[in-house]
Design a protein around this motif. Structure first.
Motif, short mmCIF file in Angstrom:
data_model
loop_
_atom_site.label_atom_id
_atom_site.label_comp_id
_atom_site.label_asym_id
_atom_site.label_seq_id
_atom_site.Cartn_x
_atom_site.Cartn_y
_atom_site.Cartn_z
N GLY A 161 0.85 -1.18 0.00
CA GLY A 161 0.00 0.00 0.00
C GLY A 161 0.89 1.23 0.00
O GLY A 161 2.10 1.14 -0.15
N VAL A 162 0.28 2.40 0.19
CA VAL A 162 1.02 3.66 0.13
C VAL A 162 0.65 4.53 1.32
O VAL A 162 -0.53 4.74 1.61
CB VAL A 162 0.71 4.41 -1.19
CG1 VAL A 162 1.43 5.77 -1.22
CG2 VAL A 162 1.13 3.57 -2.39
N ARG A 163 1.68 5.03 2.00
CA ARG A 163 1.48 6.01 3.08
C ARG A 163 1.60 7.41 2.47
O ARG A 163 2.64 7.78 1.93
CB ARG A 163 2.49 5.83 4.21
CG ARG A 163 2.36 6.91 5.29
CD ARG A 163 3.26 6.65 6.49
NE ARG A 163 2.67 5.66 7.39
CZ ARG A 163 3.14 4.45 7.59
NH1 ARG A 163 4.23 4.04 6.94
NH2 ARG A 163 2.55 3.62 8.44
N ILE A 164 0.54 8.17 2.55
CA ILE A 164 0.45 9.50 1.96
C ILE A 164 0.55 10.54 3.07
O ILE A 164 -0.16 10.46 4.08
CB ILE A 164 -0.88 9.67 1.21
CG1 ILE A 164 -0.99 8.65 0.07
CG2 ILE A 164 -1.05 11.10 0.69
CD1 ILE A 164 -2.38 8.53 -0.51
N ARG A 165 1.42 11.52 2.90
CA ARG A 165 1.55 12.64 3.83
C ARG A 165 1.48 13.94 3.04
O ARG A 165 2.23 14.10 2.06
CB ARG A 165 2.86 12.59 4.60
CG ARG A 165 3.04 11.36 5.49
CD ARG A 165 4.35 11.45 6.26
NE ARG A 165 4.67 10.23 6.98
CZ ARG A 165 4.25 9.94 8.20
NH1 ARG A 165 3.48 10.83 8.84
NH2 ARG A 165 4.58 8.80 8.78
N VAL A 166 0.63 14.83 3.47
CA VAL A 166 0.52 16.15 2.84
C VAL A 166 0.37 17.19 3.94
O VAL A 166 -0.39 16.99 4.89
CB VAL A 166 -0.70 16.22 1.89
CG1 VAL A 166 -0.81 17.62 1.26
CG2 VAL A 166 -0.61 15.16 0.80
N SER A 167 1.11 18.30 3.83
CA SER A 167 0.97 19.38 4.81
C SER A 167 1.19 20.72 4.12
O SER A 167 2.00 20.84 3.20
CB SER A 167 1.96 19.21 5.96
OG SER A 167 3.30 19.19 5.49
N THR A 168 0.46 21.72 4.55
CA THR A 168 0.60 23.06 3.99
C THR A 168 1.76 23.80 4.67
O THR A 168 2.19 23.44 5.77
CB THR A 168 -0.69 23.88 4.17
OG1 THR A 168 -0.94 24.06 5.58
CG2 THR A 168 -1.88 23.17 3.53
N TYR A 169 2.25 24.83 4.00
CA TYR A 169 3.31 25.65 4.61
C TYR A 169 3.14 27.10 4.16
O TYR A 169 2.61 27.38 3.07
CB TYR A 169 4.70 25.14 4.24
CG TYR A 169 5.05 25.28 2.78
CD1 TYR A 169 5.59 26.47 2.26
CD2 TYR A 169 4.84 24.23 1.89
CE1 TYR A 169 5.91 26.59 0.92
CE2 TYR A 169 5.15 24.34 0.55
CZ TYR A 169 5.69 25.53 0.07
OH TYR A 169 6.00 25.65 -1.26
N GLY A 170 3.61 28.03 4.98
CA GLY A 170 3.67 29.44 4.63
C GLY A 170 2.32 30.11 4.47
O GLY A 170 1.26 29.51 4.69
#
Length: 221
Positions: A161-170
């Motif tokens: 499977g796939v571990r997805i990480r997304v985070s905003t910045y600035g």
């Protein structure tokens, strides 16, 4: 971790333009599996875990582990489109500018992401398209690799499977009176392969004897 920028650059372009003139359980090694066959199981293995969020400005991060069933025939588009009243600053921006803004999913809707505030962030159309090309489409190719392995290696003791990480910045603007103060400059993102044991359900990094096969789509680091 990759970074998709764009909102800030688009904002600067806008500023220039406006300066005058802008279960059926299957069987594995021994006994029944805790999960049904790969294409009939839940598509989310772990999470989603969301960061800080509110109904007006949307979300800031998400981590979720997605299994190959999300790309099985008939199982795409498991998430939801942006809902009215969620991440509502986008409506404010579009009223002001006459369009050009969208509620961008942090966890892609085609892969199960819901259209609610904690999973969305305000983006320009340009940034959203760039994010799709740079990250979301490659993640779909990773999951297609997982699905191919699940179909062709039925005797393997694990699925990928796939571990997805997304985070905003600035922020697009440091002016607290500007709507862009609540719009992130861009998003960081990564996607790594994991395995899940067919008997125990344990999730682990894809390494050692369960290393990623060479023909898999590349990870997004």
């Amino acid at each position: 971790m990759h970074r998709t920028a764009g909102n800030a650059a688009v904002a600067r372009m806008r500023e220039r333009e406006t300066e005058p003139a802008e279960p059926a359980a299957t069987r594995g090694r021994t006994g029944s599996l805790p999960y049904p066959a790969w294409d009939r199981q839940r598509h989310v293995w772990e999470g989603p875990d969301y960061g800080a969020h509110d109904g007006r400005t949307g979300g800031t991060s998400v981590m979720v582990v997605v299994g190959p069933s999300v790309v099985a025939p008939g199982n795409t588009y498991l998430g939801g489109p942006p809902q009215t009243g969620e991440c509502s600053i986008v409506e404010e921006l579009n009223r002001r500018d006459g369009g050009g803004w969208v509620k961008g999913h942090l966890w892609n809707d085609n892969l199960g992401g819901p259209g609610i505030s904690r999973n969305m962030t305000p983006m320009t159309n340009t940034t959203n398209s760039r994010f799709n090309r740079a990250f979301e489409e490659p993640v779909k190719r990773m999951l297609l690799s997982c699905a191919h392995h699940a179909r062709s290696s039925r005797s393997a003791p694990y699925w990928y499977g796939v571990r997805i990480r997304v985070s905003t910045y600035g922020r697009m603007s440091e002016d607290r009176t500007a709507l862009e103060h609540h719009v992130p400059e861009g998003v960081d993102h990564s996607a790594r392969y994991v395995t899940i044991d067919k008997l125990t359900g344990a999730i682990a990094a894809a390494a050692g004897p369960h290393a990623v096969p060479p023909d898999f789509a590349p990870e997004q680091l």
